[in-house]
Design a protein around this motif. Structure first.
Motif, PDB file in Angstrom:
ATOM      1  N   ASP A   1       0.881  -1.162   0.000  1.00 23.16           N
ATOM      2  CA  ASP A   1       0.000   0.000   0.000  1.00 23.16           C
ATOM      3  C   ASP A   1       0.925   1.220   0.000  1.00 23.16           C
ATOM      4  OD1 ASP A   1      -1.527   2.215   0.706  1.00 23.16           O
ATOM      5  OD2 ASP A   1      -2.814   1.103   2.077  1.00 23.16           O
ATOM      6  N   ALA A   2       0.959   1.939  -1.127  1.00 19.67           N
ATOM      7  CA  ALA A   2       1.966   2.979  -1.327  1.00 19.67           C
ATOM      8  C   ALA A   2       1.982   4.017  -0.214  1.00 19.67           C
ATOM      9  CB  ALA A   2       1.751   3.651  -2.678  1.00 19.67           C
ATOM     10  N   SER A   3       0.844   4.293   0.383  1.00 20.46           N
ATOM     11  CA  SER A   3       0.773   5.326   1.411  1.00 20.46           C
ATOM     12  C   SER A   3       1.151   4.819   2.799  1.00 20.46           C
ATOM     13  CB  SER A   3      -0.636   5.914   1.456  1.00 20.46           C
ATOM     14  OG  SER A   3      -1.576   4.925   1.882  1.00 20.46           O
ATOM     15  N   LYS A   4       1.327   3.499   2.927  1.00 23.78           N
ATOM     16  CA  LYS A   4       1.569   2.920   4.253  1.00 23.78           C
ATOM     17  C   LYS A   4       2.735   1.937   4.248  1.00 23.78           C
ATOM     18  CE  LYS A   4      -3.338   3.309   5.470  1.00 23.78           C
ATOM     19  NZ  LYS A   4      -4.564   2.581   5.864  1.00 23.78           N
ATOM     20  N   CYS A   5       3.720   2.197   3.393  1.00 25.82           N
ATOM     21  CA  CYS A   5       4.866   1.280   3.336  1.00 25.82           C
ATOM     22  C   CYS A   5       6.135   2.070   3.084  1.00 25.82           C
ATOM     23  CB  CYS A   5       4.661   0.235   2.238  1.00 25.82           C
ATOM     24  SG  CYS A   5       6.033  -0.956   2.127  1.00 25.82           S
ATOM     25  N   GLU A   6       7.095   1.929   3.990  1.00 25.04           N
ATOM     26  CA  GLU A   6       8.326   2.714   3.888  1.00 25.04           C
ATOM     27  C   GLU A   6       9.550   1.889   3.529  1.00 25.04           C
ATOM     28  OE1 GLU A   6       9.234   2.585   8.732  1.00 25.04           O
ATOM     29  OE2 GLU A   6       8.911   4.485   7.711  1.00 25.04           O
TER      30      GLU A   6
END
Length: 255
Positions: free
Chosen positions: A206-211
């Motif tokens: 999930d692009a917004s929740k993965c670093e």
């Protein structure tokens, strides 16, 4: 007197039970050499060999693992590195697999396991606590799964880990696992014959929740080391086909 081993049932959450007489008598054919390794996403693998199915680090599908299928597969034994959602989601697993999750020495169906405590962050474990790295021999293969190790490997830890035939090493970074440079240092310390990278960014994120970062960040650092890219999520390993010098092996997830 037999040593009692602290284990639990994955189907019952993290409740623990003391078990004795774990049944170390295996048939000779079950001890035959060879190991099947299936990647189920992130740091989760199913290892089959010596007549035993071992599931490592089942996760909940959220954040970096959002696009993977839930790794709820049948296994005899489940090992987790911590109780974080990306490597310790054991609810809903089929059957009643045994569960081990704390550092220590265990035995299950004739296989001995060493759980080794490594900090799960770069702050002495103050942020995410202890990560358990797992070392064992299955199918004639010496295996080390570092889980979500974030701290450098100490001399004492290296002694317990030995030289693995196969090492599962996190490479994608974040605040709770090795980044590419730290993973390279772990490879240099451990000198495994086969390196299988874990904990890196894929299209499951999930692009917004993965670093975490892609595996290529690690591979680009490892100049001079052979990289084998499988187009399958499963490989077979035998003691006779292990490389003498370190080789990196990547697997492909079937989305």
């Amino acid at each position: 007197m037999k040593r009692r081993q602290l284990m639990g049932y994955a189907g019952a959450g993290l409740a623990t039970a003391f078990l004795t007489n774990l049944g170390s008598a295996l048939q000779a054919d079950a001890q035959s050499s060879g190991l099947s390794v299936q990647w189920l996403g992130h740091t989760c693998f199913l290892l089959t060999g010596s007549g035993v199915k071992i599931l490592v680090n089942p996760f909940r599908t959220v954040g970096c693992t959002a696009g993977y299928r839930s790794p709820k597969v049948a296994a005899d034994l489940v090992m987790i590195s911590s109780q974080l959602l990306d490597e310790g989601a054991v609810d809903g697993l089929p059957g009643k697999p045994k569960l081990i999750y704390e550092p220590g020495v265990y035995e299950f169906q004739g296989i001995k396991f060493q759980g080794i405590a490594v900090d799960h962050d770069r702050k002495g474990g103050k942020q995410f606590g202890v990560n358990t790295a797992w070392s064992w021999k299955q199918g004639g293969i010496n295996i080390l799964h570092l889980g979500g190790a974030a701290a450098p490997i100490s001399v004492e830890q290296k002694i317990l880990m030995g030289r693995p035939d196969v090492a599962f090493i996190p490479v994608g970074g974040s605040s709770k696992a090795y980044n590419a440079q730290e993973a390279k240092q772990a490879v240099e310390i451990l000198n495994p014959k086969l390196v299988i990278p874990t904990h890196y960014r894929t299209q499951a994120a999930d692009a917004s929740k993965c670093e975490i970062s892609p595996v290529d960040n690690f591979l680009n650092l490892m100049q001079g080391i052979t990289v084998r890219r499988s187009n399958s999520d499963t490989i077979s390993i035998s003691p006779g086909n292990l490389p003498e010098n370190s080789v990196i092996q990547t697997l492909s997830y079937k989305f």
